[in-house]
Design a protein around this motif. Structure first.
Motif, PDB file in Angstrom:
ATOM      1  N   TYR A 112     -22.082 -20.140 -83.531  1.00 41.99           N
ATOM      2  CA  TYR A 112     -23.457 -20.626 -83.419  1.00 41.99           C
ATOM      3  C   TYR A 112     -24.174 -20.017 -82.221  1.00 41.99           C
ATOM      4  O   TYR A 112     -23.587 -19.815 -81.154  1.00 41.99           O
ATOM      5  N   GLU A 152     -15.036 -22.295 -85.682  1.00 47.02           N
ATOM      6  CA  GLU A 152     -16.234 -22.517 -86.488  1.00 47.02           C
ATOM      7  C   GLU A 152     -15.983 -21.855 -87.842  1.00 47.02           C
ATOM      8  O   GLU A 152     -15.983 -20.626 -87.946  1.00 47.02           O
ATOM      9  N   ASN A 156     -21.303 -19.460 -88.521  1.00 37.29           N
ATOM     10  CA  ASN A 156     -22.759 -19.447 -88.671  1.00 37.29           C
ATOM     11  C   ASN A 156     -23.345 -18.355 -87.764  1.00 37.29           C
ATOM     12  O   ASN A 156     -23.161 -18.426 -86.551  1.00 37.29           O
ATOM     13  N   ASP A 181     -15.846 -26.972 -85.680  1.00 33.01           N
ATOM     14  CA  ASP A 181     -17.235 -27.231 -86.021  1.00 33.01           C
ATOM     15  C   ASP A 181     -17.329 -27.285 -87.545  1.00 33.01           C
ATOM     16  O   ASP A 181     -17.166 -26.273 -88.225  1.00 33.01           O
ATOM     17  N   ASP A 350     -27.810 -13.577 -82.192  1.00 31.38           N
ATOM     18  CA  ASP A 350     -26.742 -13.308 -83.147  1.00 31.38           C
ATOM     19  C   ASP A 350     -26.524 -11.808 -83.277  1.00 31.38           C
ATOM     20  O   ASP A 350     -27.477 -11.035 -83.336  1.00 31.38           O
TER      21      ASP A 350
END
Length: 385
Positions: A112, A152, A156, A181, A350
């Motif tokens: 994230y 995660e 994402n 997550d 990102d």
């Protein structure tokens, strides 16, 4: 799609969700009591009982926490759930309650967007931070000596998947705690504690509440000192949800299975439609049989999520595509009943190509949504010419 038979002692997901967290029925009282707005409670004499001050507890939180726990670890008597003001509040509570100066934590390098902010603060406190990608269980390579492993999966926005059970077993063998997550999967997609994790953490802002009108987070873990430390952190920091937000989230859980099943099925239809487009590259959806993560995802996930990611040739092409969509809002976040999409590179956090699109599939009719996406692709390609 349920993993249990519809039996009173082991209900299916839909039955569990509509009943989750409800109090015992009382004549003339609502099935789900309204939000309790209180900064303090009547407290004569010695301090005892669950409610004394609004930063420590609230009856509306209690019902929501019970509901989330029933979804994340159904039938468990030793699990605790704590709700927070946001997903990042929940993430921060685990990280900063479990780690101290000199400890080491392993984070996903493709997780994230706000995790780098957390990393900077952890390092400022003298905590070593190591990172590795989610795919290929790469975090195993940097796990030695760590106090906490943060997973995660799916990641994402790239939608990579790791073998949670394998990573948990390795981490525990090396003395590390594990937090997963679970935001993108939801507890109807996977249950991290049943895969061995110590914490399941999620942003309830996303598909759990599902309407884009609530900020919320939660942490679920087995009762004991790690969860006691998370509770102390919440008390110290005061990262608590408002009662109205908690009530809205609890209300929304009743429709979670309906929304998840509809959105997941439509996400698969969108992904299948995108697979045949020459301008689309890097298509990822764990539910596609040919997705690189499908084999691992199918072993540990019961549903594959509502998010599809893909890349268009350029930033300009991606922006033309987003502008041409009629049923999809250009907005961040995901998991809502109204479809959204965005060019993730606009945030700068990102490691994705300029034309990378994260699309969150909503509850629209699949045929309408697929047609809208294909029409927008056609229009953006024509403009490129």
């Amino acid at each position: 799609m349920n993993d249990t038979a519809a039996h009173p002692d082991s209900p299916g997901d839909g039955t569990r969700a509509v009943r989750a967290g409800l109090p015992e029925p009382v004549k003339h009282e609502p099935t789900l009591p309204g939000p309790v707005f209180a900064a303090h409670f009547h407290l004569p004499g010695e301090v005892s009982g669950p409610y004394s001050y609004g930063r420590d507890g609230n009856p509306t939180w209690t019902l929501l926490e019970r509901a989330i726990g029933e979804l994340e670890v159904p039938g468990a008597d030793d699990a605790e759930t704590l709700v927070f003001a946001s997903g990042m509040a929940a993430i921060s509570a685990v990280l900063f309650s479990q780690l101290k100066t000199g400890d080491t934590v392993v984070l996903p390098s493709d997780g994230y967007q706000a995790l780098p902010l957390a990393r900077a603060q952890l390092e400022a406190f003298g905590i070593e931070v190591r990172t590795a990608p989610t795919g290929g269980d790469a975090q195993l390579d940097v796990l030695d000596g760590a106090k906490l492993l943060w997973i995660e999966s799916p990641s994402n926005p790239g939608l990579d998947v790791c073998d949670i059970r394998r990573l948990v077993e390795e981490a525990h063998a090396r003395g590390a705690l594990v937090a997963v997550d679970n935001t993108l999967a939801t507890p109807l997609g996977q249950r991290p504690l049943e895969l061995g994790a110590d914490f399941a953490v999620a942003s309830g802002t996303k598909q759990l509440s599902g309407h884009g009108d609530v900020l919320l987070g939660y942490v679920v873990g087995r009762a004991g000192e790690p969860m006691d430390a998370v509770r102390r952190w919440r008390k110290i920091v005061g990262a608590i949800p408002g009662p109205m937000e908690a009530w809205l989230a609890h209300r929304s859980i009743a429709t979670l299975p309906l929304r998840v099943d509809r959105q997941n099925a439509t996400a698969l239809a969108v992904a299948e439609a995108l697979r045949g487009r020459p301008e689309v590259s890097g298509l990822r959806y764990p539910g596609l049989p040919d997705d690189p993560s499908h084999e691992v995802a199918a072993r540990q996930m019961r549903r594959f999520g509502c998010v599809v990611s893909f890349t268009l040739p350029t930033q300009e092409h991606a922006e033309r595509f987003l502008e041409a969509l009629r049923l999809v809002e250009d907005a961040t976040s995901f998991g809502g009943v109204r479809s959204t999409a965005e060019r993730r590179g606009r945030w700068g956090g990102d490691a994705v190509p300029d034309g990378f699109i994260r699309m969150s599939v909503g509850a629209e009719d699949a045929e309408d949504l697929v047609a809208d996406v294909l029409r927008a692709l056609d229009k953006s390609a024509e403009s490129a010419g």
